[in-house]
Design a protein around this motif. Structure first.
Motif, PDB file in Angstrom:
ATOM      1  N   GLY A  35       0.839  -1.079   0.022  1.00  0.00           N
ATOM      2  CA  GLY A  35      -0.085  -0.007  -0.031  1.00  0.00           C
ATOM      3  C   GLY A  35       0.986   1.251  -0.035  1.00  0.00           C
ATOM      4  N   ILE A  36       1.988   1.119   0.913  1.00  0.00           N
ATOM      5  CA  ILE A  36       2.746   2.501   0.811  1.00  0.00           C
ATOM      6  C   ILE A  36       3.378   2.579  -0.586  1.00  0.00           C
ATOM      7  N   VAL A 292       0.328  -1.457   7.835  1.00  0.00           N
ATOM      8  CA  VAL A 292       1.600  -1.437   8.787  1.00  0.00           C
ATOM      9  C   VAL A 292       1.296  -1.507  10.103  1.00  0.00           C
ATOM     10  N   ALA A 293       0.163  -0.676  10.685  1.00  0.00           N
ATOM     11  CA  ALA A 293      -0.153  -0.638  12.100  1.00  0.00           C
ATOM     12  C   ALA A 293      -0.697  -1.933  12.413  1.00  0.00           C
ATOM     13  N   ALA A 328       8.630  -1.071  12.192  1.00  0.00           N
ATOM     14  CA  ALA A 328       7.586  -0.364  11.519  1.00  0.00           C
ATOM     15  C   ALA A 328       8.326   0.628  10.510  1.00  0.00           C
ATOM     16  N   ILE A 329       9.259   1.374  10.926  1.00  0.00           N
ATOM     17  CA  ILE A 329       9.757   2.484  10.170  1.00  0.00           C
ATOM     18  C   ILE A 329      10.582   1.664   8.789  1.00  0.00           C
ATOM     19  N   ALA A 379       2.579   4.747  12.279  1.00  0.00           N
ATOM     20  CA  ALA A 379       1.911   3.497  12.554  1.00  0.00           C
ATOM     21  C   ALA A 379       2.532   2.356  13.428  1.00  0.00           C
ATOM     22  N   GLY A 380       3.959   2.517  13.827  1.00  0.00           N
ATOM     23  CA  GLY A 380       4.447   1.537  14.643  1.00  0.00           C
ATOM     24  C   GLY A 380       4.541   2.204  16.141  1.00  0.00           C
ATOM     25  N   LEU A 381       3.754   3.591  16.427  1.00  0.00           N
ATOM     26  CA  LEU A 381       4.093   3.962  17.685  1.00  0.00           C
ATOM     27  C   LEU A 381       3.145   3.052  18.764  1.00  0.00           C
TER      28      LEU A 381
END
Length: 399
Positions: A35-36, A292-293, A328-329, A379-381
């Motif tokens: 998607g990204i 991603v999340a 995530a990054i 998204a990874g936080l």
């Protein structure tokens, strides 16, 4: 019992650890990054194609020159088409700084057809114009096939077709005896022009000589459009004098324009439409961020034993948090890099096919990678905080 204290992780250790977490779930990671990648590719392609097309247009304008001005008949106070004097081209030619003057004359109520069997209503939106013999030198246009009008053919029923006119008439080459039906008689085709850049009206025109227009079609010889070339450093001065010189008695009924400025303005307006496509790219990025999340939250749930074991071995909450945040990054940046490469490739292929210079603005690829980085961090936080909140005892419950 001696407690183990984990040392701070170096960037290399962090990268290796994050990569290992993604490699164990390759398919899921690839689908999440897709998607990204699509969103970034759309952004890069839209900005790249816009910049490339604009660069191609500006290069074409520079090649043809920005010193061409056009003088055309405007309208009267009653809204009727005005008429330029027959002497207008000659008077304009005496202006200081003018280097070339050529003109065309629109012939009303005359249409061109492939044959007399075509219904008269099917005009294909083509116009018939008389043209001076040096027209191409003034407009910068060239011939694709055949020859332009000369002193001999300008007196005979001979025509030269603009690029679109030839296409709509179904003529793609010039051979002996090729002819069209014009003004209830046959006109022989002498040449076909390449697409015009600074004088687009010529594209849909059938051009004949002034003497032939008067002899066979009853034209009055009044010019409708005059093409003027001026010295580059005197364009503004010449432009200010054109209306009054072309028609001293009614300068308000004369329209003066500089085609190159209009084309640049059109290119700028076209680039403004890029916002719509950039919005679609942003939607794809949002979908990628959700992906991603989602994968990171699932990863946290599946790796509780790993988290608990690392905590038991001395890893701090900060270590766990940084590990999952970096995963995530890394996932988002990998998708962003793939998107930049795809968008750049699409831009290069399309621009090369069109003959444009390939231009990929720094905003395109830099913004794409930056957006992917920001999406990965956001998204990874939450998954990273959730993973860091787990206690070492969960290793015992999860194994």
């Amino acid at each position: 019992m001696t407690m183990l204290v984990a040392r701070p992780m170096s960037p290399a250790d962090l990268l290796r650890l994050s990569g290992a977490g993604l490699r164990t779930r390759k398919l899921r990671a690839a689908l999440s990054a897709l998607g990204i990648a699509i969103g970034v590719a759309a952004i890069v392609a839209v900005l790249g194609l816009s910049a490339s097309s604009q660069a191609g247009l500006l290069a074409e304008i520079d090649r043809l020159g920005t010193n061409m001005l056009t003088v055309s008949n405007g309208t009267t106070l009653f809204g009727q088409p005005a008429e330029l004097p027959e002497q207008a081209p000659g008077m304009i030619g005496r202006i200081a700084g003018v280097t070339a003057v050529q003109d065309t004359s629109y012939i009303a109520n005359v249409s061109a057809y492939r044959s007399p069997l075509i219904p008269s209503i099917d005009t294909n939106a083509l116009t018939v114009q008389a043209a001076s013999l040096g027209l191409l030198q003034a407009t910068g246009d060239t011939l694709a096939h055949g020859h332009f009008l000369n002193p001999a053919t300008a007196r005979e029923p001979v025509a030269v077709l603009g690029a679109l006119a030839a296409q709509r008439l179904g003529i793609d080459r010039v051979f002996s005896g090729e002819r069209i039906w014009l003004g209830n008689q046959w006109f022989y085709v002498a040449g076909i022009l390449t697409p015009a850049v600074l004088a687009p009206d010529i594209d849909t025109s059938v051009l004949i000589g002034y003497p032939a227009a008067e002899t066979y079609l009853g034209a009055d010889g009044h010019p409708s459009t005059i093409y003027v070339r001026a010295q580059t450093d005197r364009v503004d001065a010449v432009q200010a004098l054109l209306a009054a010189t072309a028609n001293p008695q009614a300068p308000s009924q004369v329209d003066v324009s500089q085609p190159s400025q209009a084309l640049v303005a059109r290119a700028d307006a076209q680039s403004a439409l890029n916002g719509l496509f950039l919005g679609l790219g942003a939607v794809a990025l949002l979908v990628g961020a959700v992906g991603v999340a989602n994968i990171m939250i699932i990863s946290v749930l599946e790796r509780r034993s790993e988290i608990g074991l690392r905590r038991a071995l001395g890893a701090t909450k900060g270590h766990i948090r940084v590990q999952f945040l970096s995963e995530a990054i890394l996932l988002a940046v990998a998708g962003g890099a793939a998107g930049v490469a795809t968008g750049a490739l699409a831009t290069a292929v399309y621009a090369s096919a069109k003959g444009w210079a390939v231009v990929i603005p720094a905003l395109a690829w830099g913004g794409g990678i930056g957006a992917a980085l920001a999406i990965g961090a956001l998204a990874g936080l939450l998954p990273a905080l959730r993973a860091a909140s787990m206690s070492p005892t969960q290793a015992l419950w999860s194994i």
